[in-house]
Design a protein around this motif. Structure first.
Motif, mmCIF file in Angstrom:
data_model
loop_
_atom_site.group_PDB
_atom_site.id
_atom_site.type_symbol
_atom_site.label_atom_id
_atom_site.label_comp_id
_atom_site.label_asym_id
_atom_site.label_seq_id
_atom_site.Cartn_x
_atom_site.Cartn_y
_atom_site.Cartn_z
ATOM 1 N N VAL A 55 47.293 56.961 21.014
ATOM 2 C CA VAL A 55 46.777 57.358 22.322
ATOM 3 C C VAL A 55 46.112 56.171 22.999
ATOM 4 C CG1 VAL A 55 45.240 58.924 23.537
ATOM 5 C CG2 VAL A 55 46.440 59.707 21.486
ATOM 6 N N ASN A 56 46.374 56.013 24.272
ATOM 7 C CA ASN A 56 45.738 54.975 25.082
ATOM 8 C C ASN A 56 44.843 55.674 26.108
ATOM 9 O OD1 ASN A 56 45.062 52.950 26.946
ATOM 10 N ND2 ASN A 56 46.981 51.851 26.606
ATOM 11 N N PRO A 57 43.587 55.957 25.747
ATOM 12 C CA PRO A 57 42.731 56.737 26.654
ATOM 13 C C PRO A 57 42.450 56.027 27.968
ATOM 14 C CG PRO A 57 41.483 55.894 24.773
ATOM 15 C CD PRO A 57 42.920 55.634 24.477
ATOM 16 N N VAL A 58 42.374 54.689 27.927
ATOM 17 C CA VAL A 58 42.107 53.955 29.170
ATOM 18 C C VAL A 58 43.303 54.073 30.112
ATOM 19 C CG1 VAL A 58 41.587 51.710 30.189
ATOM 20 C CG2 VAL A 58 40.570 52.347 27.994
ATOM 21 N N GLY A 59 44.514 53.943 29.555
ATOM 22 C CA GLY A 59 45.716 54.087 30.382
ATOM 23 C C GLY A 59 45.811 55.468 30.999
ATOM 24 N N TYR A 71 48.402 47.818 34.359
ATOM 25 C CA TYR A 71 47.372 47.697 33.321
ATOM 26 C C TYR A 71 47.998 47.593 31.930
ATOM 27 C CZ TYR A 71 44.013 49.238 29.830
ATOM 28 O OH TYR A 71 43.261 49.318 28.692
ATOM 29 N N MET A 72 49.072 48.350 31.691
ATOM 30 C CA MET A 72 49.686 48.381 30.368
ATOM 31 C C MET A 72 50.731 47.286 30.170
ATOM 32 S SD MET A 72 50.116 52.496 29.861
ATOM 33 C CE MET A 72 50.721 52.316 28.189
ATOM 34 N N GLY A 73 50.920 46.447 31.164
ATOM 35 C CA GLY A 73 51.862 45.344 31.033
ATOM 36 C C GLY A 73 53.318 45.760 31.143
ATOM 37 N N THR A 98 55.026 60.047 30.063
ATOM 38 C CA THR A 98 55.774 60.043 28.807
ATOM 39 C C THR A 98 55.359 58.865 27.935
ATOM 40 O OG1 THR A 98 57.660 61.081 29.908
ATOM 41 C CG2 THR A 98 58.077 59.998 27.796
ATOM 42 N N ILE A 99 55.219 57.698 28.537
ATOM 43 C CA ILE A 99 54.793 56.512 27.781
ATOM 44 C C ILE A 99 53.408 56.713 27.175
ATOM 45 C CG2 ILE A 99 54.093 54.088 28.047
ATOM 46 C CD1 ILE A 99 56.414 53.748 29.992
ATOM 47 N N LEU A 100 52.534 57.416 27.921
ATOM 48 C CA LEU A 100 51.165 57.658 27.450
ATOM 49 C C LEU A 100 51.065 58.916 26.575
ATOM 50 C CD1 LEU A 100 49.371 56.803 30.801
ATOM 51 C CD2 LEU A 100 49.135 55.527 28.656
#
Length: 436
Positions: free
Chosen positions: A5-9, A41-43, A300-302
């Motif tokens: 999980v990427n909570p910031v994203g 942000y996620m590149g 979906t990515i997140l």
């Protein structure tokens, strides 16, 4: 292995969307910009996000939308509305509360040629309001009946929101979804007719006109060419003669011919303003679909759909409670955002939950349930488009309308429970036609 999980994203994607929405940017811009900000942000290449937007509208099923919108606009401007009101009055106007029944039945007719609840209220609402005022019905009864019955346009083919849902969940059969909407639309109409009759009897509303057999036959024959549009749309798809896209083109061509030559409600010079309205609506719909595709790509990515699934199943694994919870969620979000973006955002998230082993709902049934939930949001503040249009044409204050709508809300919530827990209402006809 657990989800990474990427909570910031997630916070950037969701937070920027609601921030831009709060700043009153168009929803399509909110979706697109928030997707690009989170991708940056996620590149993730912004080119990939742009490609996803293009792929979102590169769908064969979406070709039906402009033709159905065009056909509805033509028939709305071509004098069909007045004839449908007259036919409904001939059929049910003689009973106590007959004009209320006319209102419901006319919305049923209109729903089969124009898949928009807002267009339903805006086009035939003033006609019905004028008739019922003249007969002595209070606006606090007339306008709620008009609003509630207009919702049939969302779940009755050829609703373009059905096409948007089919696209959002990954290529669901539009023809199957169209056929699935027939019985739910009739169930809603019957529930509203029953409520109108009971209320009219209790309050002593007047009876309508009686027509001679000759007048009734003449009115029916006059409306027959308009009703052949329904045969083209539903009959062709049901019999497997044409696809949904082909039926849209045929309906559009047929509506153009009869309104120009038979009814003569429009002239060639009127087509340009109609086309401009169609293009304006189409630009809005397609921009929403494109932006929502990018937003869905980032969700979906997140892993947001999986997180929502795990969260709901973590609350309870009771099928009934889960369905009630999902309905409540859809009712709430439907009241704060327009229907099209909500379908595009929430359908891919909730589909794995409702079709999973715990609930086991058919995607077609879920489509009807979701569309009806979000349709109720059209009559609910703060966004409720139908609510504001009805207030505008009637002059009633929003708070007065909401209070007078309460009995209708209760009936429609009961109908929603039927759609949710009785699969046969949505699945009988498509299973009969296409197989289980």
């Amino acid at each position: 292995m657990g989800l990474i999980v990427n909570p910031v994203g997630i916070a950037i994607l969701v937070g920027s969307f609601f921030l831009l929405l709060f700043l009153k940017l168009p929803v399509a811009f909110c979706l697109g910009f928030s997707a690009m900000i989170s991708a940056w942000y996620m590149g993730i290449s912004l080119g990939a996000v742009t490609q996803r937007m293009v792929a979102g509208v590169d769908s064969f099923a979406l070709l039906a939308i402009p033709f159905f919108i065009f056909a509805g606009e033509i028939m709305g401007a071509g004098g069909i509305s007045d004839r449908l009101v007259k036919l409904a009055d001939v059929l049910v106007g003689r009973v106590r509360g007959g004009l209320g029944c006319v209102n419901v039945l006319n919305s049923t007719f209109f729903a089969t040629i124009q898949g928009s609840a807002v267009a339903n209220v805006a086009s035939i609402g003033p006609i019905e309001l004028r008739m019922m005022r003249k007969a002595g019905y209070p606006d606090t009864f007339t306008v709620p009946v008009t609003m509630a019955s207009s919702i049939q346009s969302v779940i009755t083919p050829p609703s373009h929101n059905m096409i948007i849902f089919a696209t959002a969940v990954g290529g669901l059969s539009v023809g199957r979804l169209f056929i699935a909407g027939i019985l739910p639309g009739l169930v809603l109409a019957l529930a509203l007719l029953l409520q109108v009759l009971v209320t009219s009897h209790i309050r002593g509303y007047p009876k309508g006109n009686r027509y001679s057999l000759k007048e009734a036959v003449f009115t029916a024959l006059d409306c027959l060419p308009a009703f052949f549009t329904i045969v083209i749309i539903l009959g062709g798809v049901f019999l497997g003669i044409v696809t949904a896209n082909e039926s849209a083109v045929l309906a559009c061509a047929y509506a153009l011919v009869i309104c120009l030559t038979y009814y003569k409600g429009i002239k060639v010079k009127d087509l340009w303003p109609i086309l401009k309205r169609v293009l304006r609506t189409l630009a809005m719909v397609l921009s929403l679909i494109a932006a929502s595709s990018a937003f869905g790509f980032m969700m979906t990515i997140l892993h947001i759909p999986s997180l929502v699934t795990n969260m709901l199943l973590g609350l309870t694994e009771n099928r009934i409670l889960l369905l009630l919870l999902i309905n409540l969620m859809l009712l709430v979000i439907g009241s704060v955002m327009d229907m099209a973006p909500m379908i595009l955002i929430t359908a891919p998230i909730l589909l794995p939950v409702v079709t999973g082993p715990v609930i086991g709902m058919d995607p077609i049934q879920f489509g009807i349930v979701m569309l009806f939930n979000l349709a109720l949001g059209l009559m609910t503040p703060p966004v409720g488009t139908v609510l504001f249009v009805a207030s505008g044409i009637s002059g009633l204050k929003i708070e007065t309308l909401i209070k007078s709508m309460l009995p209708f809300y209760l009936v429609m919530l009961a109908v929603l429970l039927v759609f949710t827990f009785v699969p046969a209402v949505s699945l009988t006809l498509p299973n009969l036609m296409f197989g289980e």
